[in-house]
Design a protein around this motif. Structure first.
Motif, PDB file in Angstrom:
ATOM      1  N   SER A 194       0.834  -1.209   0.000  1.00 58.99           N
ATOM      2  CA  SER A 194       0.000   0.000   0.000  1.00 58.99           C
ATOM      3  C   SER A 194       0.862   1.250   0.000  1.00 58.99           C
ATOM      4  N   ALA A 195       1.942   1.217   0.771  1.00 55.93           N
ATOM      5  CA  ALA A 195       2.879   2.349   0.788  1.00 55.93           C
ATOM      6  C   ALA A 195       3.511   2.544  -0.585  1.00 55.93           C
ATOM      7  N   ASP A 196       3.882   1.438  -1.230  1.00 58.18           N
ATOM      8  CA  ASP A 196       4.447   1.531  -2.586  1.00 58.18           C
ATOM      9  C   ASP A 196       3.454   2.147  -3.555  1.00 58.18           C
ATOM     10  N   LEU A 197       2.187   1.760  -3.421  1.00 59.96           N
ATOM     11  CA  LEU A 197       1.150   2.299  -4.304  1.00 59.96           C
ATOM     12  C   LEU A 197       0.997   3.806  -4.113  1.00 59.96           C
ATOM     13  N   VAL A 198       0.906   4.241  -2.875  1.00 50.61           N
ATOM     14  CA  VAL A 198       0.756   5.677  -2.596  1.00 50.61           C
ATOM     15  C   VAL A 198       1.978   6.448  -3.102  1.00 50.61           C
ATOM     16  N   PHE A 199       3.151   5.911  -2.846  1.00 53.70           N
ATOM     17  CA  PHE A 199       4.388   6.552  -3.292  1.00 53.70           C
ATOM     18  C   PHE A 199       4.397   6.732  -4.810  1.00 53.70           C
ATOM     19  N   HIS A 200       4.058   5.671  -5.531  1.00 49.58           N
ATOM     20  CA  HIS A 200       4.072   5.755  -6.992  1.00 49.58           C
ATOM     21  C   HIS A 200       2.935   6.632  -7.519  1.00 49.58           C
ATOM     22  N   LEU A 201       1.819   6.657  -6.810  1.00 52.71           N
ATOM     23  CA  LEU A 201       0.736   7.569  -7.190  1.00 52.71           C
ATOM     24  C   LEU A 201       1.190   9.025  -7.045  1.00 52.71           C
ATOM     25  N   LEU A 202       1.931   9.322  -5.989  1.00 51.64           N
ATOM     26  CA  LEU A 202       2.451  10.685  -5.814  1.00 51.64           C
ATOM     27  C   LEU A 202       3.383  11.062  -6.965  1.00 51.64           C
ATOM     28  N   ILE A 203       4.190  10.121  -7.422  1.00 52.86           N
ATOM     29  CA  ILE A 203       5.068  10.381  -8.570  1.00 52.86           C
ATOM     30  C   ILE A 203       4.226  10.631  -9.821  1.00 52.86           C
ATOM     31  N   LEU A 204       3.201   9.808 -10.037  1.00 53.32           N
ATOM     32  CA  LEU A 204       2.328   9.974 -11.195  1.00 53.32           C
ATOM     33  C   LEU A 204       1.594  11.310 -11.151  1.00 53.32           C
ATOM     34  N   LEU A 205       1.098  11.668  -9.988  1.00 51.99           N
ATOM     35  CA  LEU A 205       0.425  12.964  -9.857  1.00 51.99           C
ATOM     36  C   LEU A 205       1.362  14.098 -10.261  1.00 51.99           C
ATOM     37  N   GLN A 206       2.601  14.056  -9.797  1.00 56.56           N
ATOM     38  CA  GLN A 206       3.557  15.106 -10.154  1.00 56.56           C
ATOM     39  C   GLN A 206       3.873  15.081 -11.638  1.00 56.56           C
ATOM     40  N   ALA A 207       3.938  13.896 -12.215  1.00 62.81           N
ATOM     41  CA  ALA A 207       4.205  13.788 -13.649  1.00 62.81           C
ATOM     42  C   ALA A 207       3.091  14.451 -14.458  1.00 62.81           C
ATOM     43  N   LYS A 208       1.875  14.455 -13.890  1.00 59.31           N
ATOM     44  CA  LYS A 208       0.736  15.082 -14.550  1.00 59.31           C
ATOM     45  C   LYS A 208       0.536  16.533 -14.117  1.00 59.31           C
ATOM     46  N   GLY A 209       1.406  17.014 -13.221  1.00 60.78           N
ATOM     47  CA  GLY A 209       1.319  18.403 -12.774  1.00 60.78           C
ATOM     48  C   GLY A 209       0.384  18.631 -11.597  1.00 60.78           C
ATOM     49  N   TYR A 210       0.121  17.589 -10.827  1.00 60.22           N
ATOM     50  CA  TYR A 210      -0.792  17.695  -9.693  1.00 60.22           C
ATOM     51  C   TYR A 210      -0.112  17.305  -8.391  1.00 60.22           C
ATOM     52  N   LYS A 211      -0.817  17.581  -7.309  1.00 58.45           N
ATOM     53  CA  LYS A 211      -0.404  17.195  -5.962  1.00 58.45           C
ATOM     54  C   LYS A 211      -1.537  16.389  -5.334  1.00 58.45           C
ATOM     55  N   LEU A 212      -1.262  15.721  -4.237  1.00 62.61           N
ATOM     56  CA  LEU A 212      -2.281  14.945  -3.553  1.00 62.61           C
ATOM     57  C   LEU A 212      -3.445  15.845  -3.130  1.00 62.61           C
ATOM     58  N   GLN A 213      -3.171  17.083  -2.784  1.00 66.61           N
ATOM     59  CA  GLN A 213      -4.230  18.004  -2.372  1.00 66.61           C
ATOM     60  C   GLN A 213      -5.276  18.174  -3.474  1.00 66.61           C
ATOM     61  N   ASP A 214      -4.856  18.091  -4.737  1.00 64.60           N
ATOM     62  CA  ASP A 214      -5.819  18.186  -5.830  1.00 64.60           C
ATOM     63  C   ASP A 214      -6.820  17.029  -5.780  1.00 64.60           C
ATOM     64  N   VAL A 215      -6.362  15.849  -5.418  1.00 66.53           N
ATOM     65  CA  VAL A 215      -7.237  14.685  -5.278  1.00 66.53           C
ATOM     66  C   VAL A 215      -8.145  14.866  -4.064  1.00 66.53           C
ATOM     67  N   VAL A 216      -7.582  15.355  -2.974  1.00 67.47           N
ATOM     68  CA  VAL A 216      -8.378  15.608  -1.761  1.00 67.47           C
ATOM     69  C   VAL A 216      -9.465  16.639  -2.069  1.00 67.47           C
ATOM     70  N   ASP A 217      -9.144  17.656  -2.843  1.00 59.27           N
ATOM     71  CA  ASP A 217     -10.143  18.663  -3.209  1.00 59.27           C
ATOM     72  C   ASP A 217     -11.311  18.034  -3.965  1.00 59.27           C
ATOM     73  N   VAL A 218     -11.032  17.101  -4.849  1.00 57.36           N
ATOM     74  CA  VAL A 218     -12.092  16.407  -5.588  1.00 57.36           C
ATOM     75  C   VAL A 218     -12.956  15.612  -4.612  1.00 57.36           C
ATOM     76  N   LEU A 219     -12.307  14.900  -3.698  1.00 57.02           N
ATOM     77  CA  LEU A 219     -13.058  14.111  -2.712  1.00 57.02           C
ATOM     78  C   LEU A 219     -13.933  14.998  -1.831  1.00 57.02           C
ATOM     79  N   GLU A 220     -13.389  16.138  -1.417  1.00 58.20           N
ATOM     80  CA  GLU A 220     -14.157  17.056  -0.580  1.00 58.20           C
ATOM     81  C   GLU A 220     -15.343  17.630  -1.356  1.00 58.20           C
ATOM     82  N   ALA A 221     -15.152  17.933  -2.632  1.00 55.76           N
ATOM     83  CA  ALA A 221     -16.240  18.470  -3.458  1.00 55.76           C
ATOM     84  C   ALA A 221     -17.362  17.442  -3.622  1.00 55.76           C
TER      85      ALA A 221
END
Length: 95
Positions: free
Chosen positions: A65-92
């Motif tokens: 699970s830690a590996d998944l989150v870590f690699h997701l953070l890399i993917l988000l940055q590759a797309k120009g995003y941060k985890l907060q952008d995902v949290v914002d979607v969840l909050e909306a």
């Protein structure tokens, strides 16, 4: 999850992408291979999480699970995003 910890990890990933030698940094070398390779790695880690979720080894499950989150953070940055952008979607979605 501490917001500070996530921000620190995102900063570390960003620093490695921007400044690290691809021969010495896993993050830099993965990022240099392009978005398709980064996305593939997220998929691989997701499959490993599913496999470990079916077994009873909680340590392996948490590590995958830690590996998944870590690699997701890399993917988000590759797309120009941060985890907060995902949290914002969840909050909306809660509104």
């Amino acid at each position: 999850v501490s917001q500070y910890s996530v921000l620190k990890l995102e900063d570390t990933i960003s620093s490695r992408i921007e400044n690290a030698d691809t021969q010495k940094s896993y993050v830099a070398s993965l990022f240099a291979k392009g978005i398709n390779k980064v996305a593939q790695k997220v998929g691989e880690e997701a499959v490993e999480v599913v496999i470990e979720a079916k077994d009873n080894d909680e340590s392996l499950f948490l590590n995958e699970s830690a590996d998944l989150v870590f690699h997701l953070l890399i993917l988000l940055q590759a797309k120009g995003y941060k985890l907060q952008d995902v949290v914002d979607v969840l909050e909306a979605r809660q509104k």
